[in-house]
Design an enzyme around this catalytic site. Structure first.
Site, PDB file in Angstrom:
ATOM      1  N   ASN A  57      30.043 -38.382 -25.047  1.00  0.00           N
ATOM      2  CA  ASN A  57      28.803 -39.165 -24.307  1.00  0.00           C
ATOM      3  C   ASN A  57      27.860 -40.838 -24.601  1.00  0.00           C
ATOM      4  O   ASN A  57      27.908 -40.946 -25.473  1.00  0.00           O
ATOM      5  CB  ASN A  57      27.418 -37.825 -25.146  1.00  0.00           C
ATOM      6  CG  ASN A  57      26.195 -38.213 -23.823  1.00  0.00           C
ATOM      7  OD1 ASN A  57      26.200 -39.000 -23.453  1.00  0.00           O
ATOM      8  ND2 ASN A  57      25.918 -36.645 -23.510  1.00  0.00           N
TER       9      ASN A  57
ATOM     10  N   LYS B 202      22.797 -30.408 -11.832  1.00  0.00           N
ATOM     11  CA  LYS B 202      22.100 -30.033 -12.301  1.00  0.00           C
ATOM     12  C   LYS B 202      20.142 -30.765 -11.334  1.00  0.00           C
ATOM     13  O   LYS B 202      19.918 -31.462 -10.549  1.00  0.00           O
ATOM     14  CB  LYS B 202      21.444 -30.746 -13.301  1.00  0.00           C
ATOM     15  CG  LYS B 202      22.014 -32.402 -13.781  1.00  0.00           C
ATOM     16  CD  LYS B 202      21.252 -33.399 -15.555  1.00  0.00           C
ATOM     17  CE  LYS B 202      21.364 -34.612 -14.751  1.00  0.00           C
ATOM     18  NZ  LYS B 202      21.806 -34.677 -16.368  1.00  0.00           N
TER      19      LYS B 202
ATOM     20  N   GLU C 143      31.984 -32.954 -26.349  1.00  0.00           N
ATOM     21  CA  GLU C 143      31.740 -33.746 -26.441  1.00  0.00           C
ATOM     22  C   GLU C 143      30.876 -34.583 -27.982  1.00  0.00           C
ATOM     23  O   GLU C 143      30.419 -33.741 -28.228  1.00  0.00           O
ATOM     24  CB  GLU C 143      30.151 -33.842 -25.956  1.00  0.00           C
ATOM     25  CG  GLU C 143      28.755 -34.588 -25.926  1.00  0.00           C
ATOM     26  CD  GLU C 143      27.849 -34.355 -24.706  1.00  0.00           C
ATOM     27  OE1 GLU C 143      27.892 -34.269 -23.500  1.00  0.00           O
ATOM     28  OE2 GLU C 143      27.207 -34.441 -25.221  1.00  0.00           O
TER      29      GLU C 143
ATOM     30  N   GLU D  83      28.345 -32.909 -11.218  1.00  0.00           N
ATOM     31  CA  GLU D  83      27.747 -32.100 -11.889  1.00  0.00           C
ATOM     32  C   GLU D  83      26.464 -31.555 -11.103  1.00  0.00           C
ATOM     33  O   GLU D  83      26.168 -32.985  -9.452  1.00  0.00           O
ATOM     34  CB  GLU D  83      26.933 -33.391 -12.737  1.00  0.00           C
ATOM     35  CG  GLU D  83      25.944 -31.928 -13.909  1.00  0.00           C
ATOM     36  CD  GLU D  83      26.344 -32.634 -15.353  1.00  0.00           C
ATOM     37  OE1 GLU D  83      27.102 -32.256 -16.540  1.00  0.00           O
ATOM     38  OE2 GLU D  83      25.314 -33.292 -15.791  1.00  0.00           O
TER      39      GLU D  83
END
Length: 262
Positions: free
Chosen positions: A185, A55, A164, A53
């Site tokens: 998650n 971020k 998710e 990811e």
């Protein structure tokens, strides 16, 4: 109002504003609307299984990495042989943007997931227009009919769908007809506590024809090896790479060690 409620309220205002600036017809005219997408689900089945990811920050950790450029990071991730790259596109809470997504698309031929709080069909067109291969739908913030209609629209645009979930109830309410991947998650949205037991407990509830992905709290090869026993093919790793000075180099070493273990 909890953090998720605040994010969604802000997102509704943001999308309404965007529609006035960048119309749907403008998005549909994007050259990227016609590109053949890469399959994230197939890449997960046949590769390292790592979705790395990009971020810059998060509501729980604040600043993670404001120094690394999206181009350097995704090129490093591609070199490491990740199965996919998740690009955080939310600005207010995660410091991302659609510009990050399109820059990533310009520099790598790796499946890209647009990580976003999708609450409107407009955002799905946006994802395709800016170079995504897959979109994230979060069951906790969507009605069953929205999950169905959003995922169906994504498929018409040649985008794959990662749904998710956080618990069994969210899975039960979801129509998975046009869902390619189901992500668990491991982070409790109310307490922000993380436990890999969430993935293990929900693994048997996910239909076998959906690629299983474990998200949040994955920082070790040991955890990945354990989760593979429960049928997981994908592992979303964000902060573990992004908190370092060179996320791409960190991913290279991690996947090299993972392959050695296998």
């Amino acid at each position: 109002m909890n953090i998720l409620d605040r994010i969604i309220a802000d997102k509704r205002r943001e999308v309404a504003s965007k529609k006035n600036v960048m119309t749907l017809s403008f998005l549909k005219a994007s050259p990227l609307m016609h590109r053949k997408t890469f399959s994230l689900s197939e890449s997960l089945k046949n590769g390292s299984g790592i979705i790395a990811e990009f971020k810059r920050r998060s509501p729980s950790k604040q600043v993670i990495n404001h120094k690394s450029s999206v181009i350097d990071v995704v090129k490093g991730y591609a070199k490491s042989k990740v199965s996919g790259i998740s690009v955080l596109a939310d600005t207010k809470y995660f410091g991302g943007s659609l510009d990050d997504l399109v820059q990533a698309r310009d520099h790598v031929e790796v499946p890209l997931l647009r990580k976003e709080f999708i609450i409107d069909e407009y955002q799905i067109y946006e994802a395709k227009a800016f170079g995504a291969d897959a979109v994230l739908l979060i069951a906790a913030i969507l009605k069953p009919e929205e999950i169905y209609s959003f995922s169906k629209l994504a498929h018409t645009l040649d985008l794959e769908v990662l749904l998710e979930i956080h618990n069994k109830e969210e899975l039960i309410k979801s129509d998975l007809a046009f869902v390619d991947m189901v992500g668990v998650n491991n982070r409790n949205l109310k307490t922000f506590e993380v436990s890999l037991e969430t993935s293990k407990m929900l693994s048997t509830e996910i239909p076998d024809d959906k690629v299983k992905i474990s998200e949040s709290g994955i920082s070790s090869i040991k955890a990945i090896k354990e989760l593979k026993k429960y049928g997981f093919k994908g592992f979303l790793i964000g902060e573990n790479f992004m908190k370092t000075e060179d996320p791409g180099a960190e991913a290279i070493e991690f996947i090299k060690a993972l392959n050695h273990e296998d």
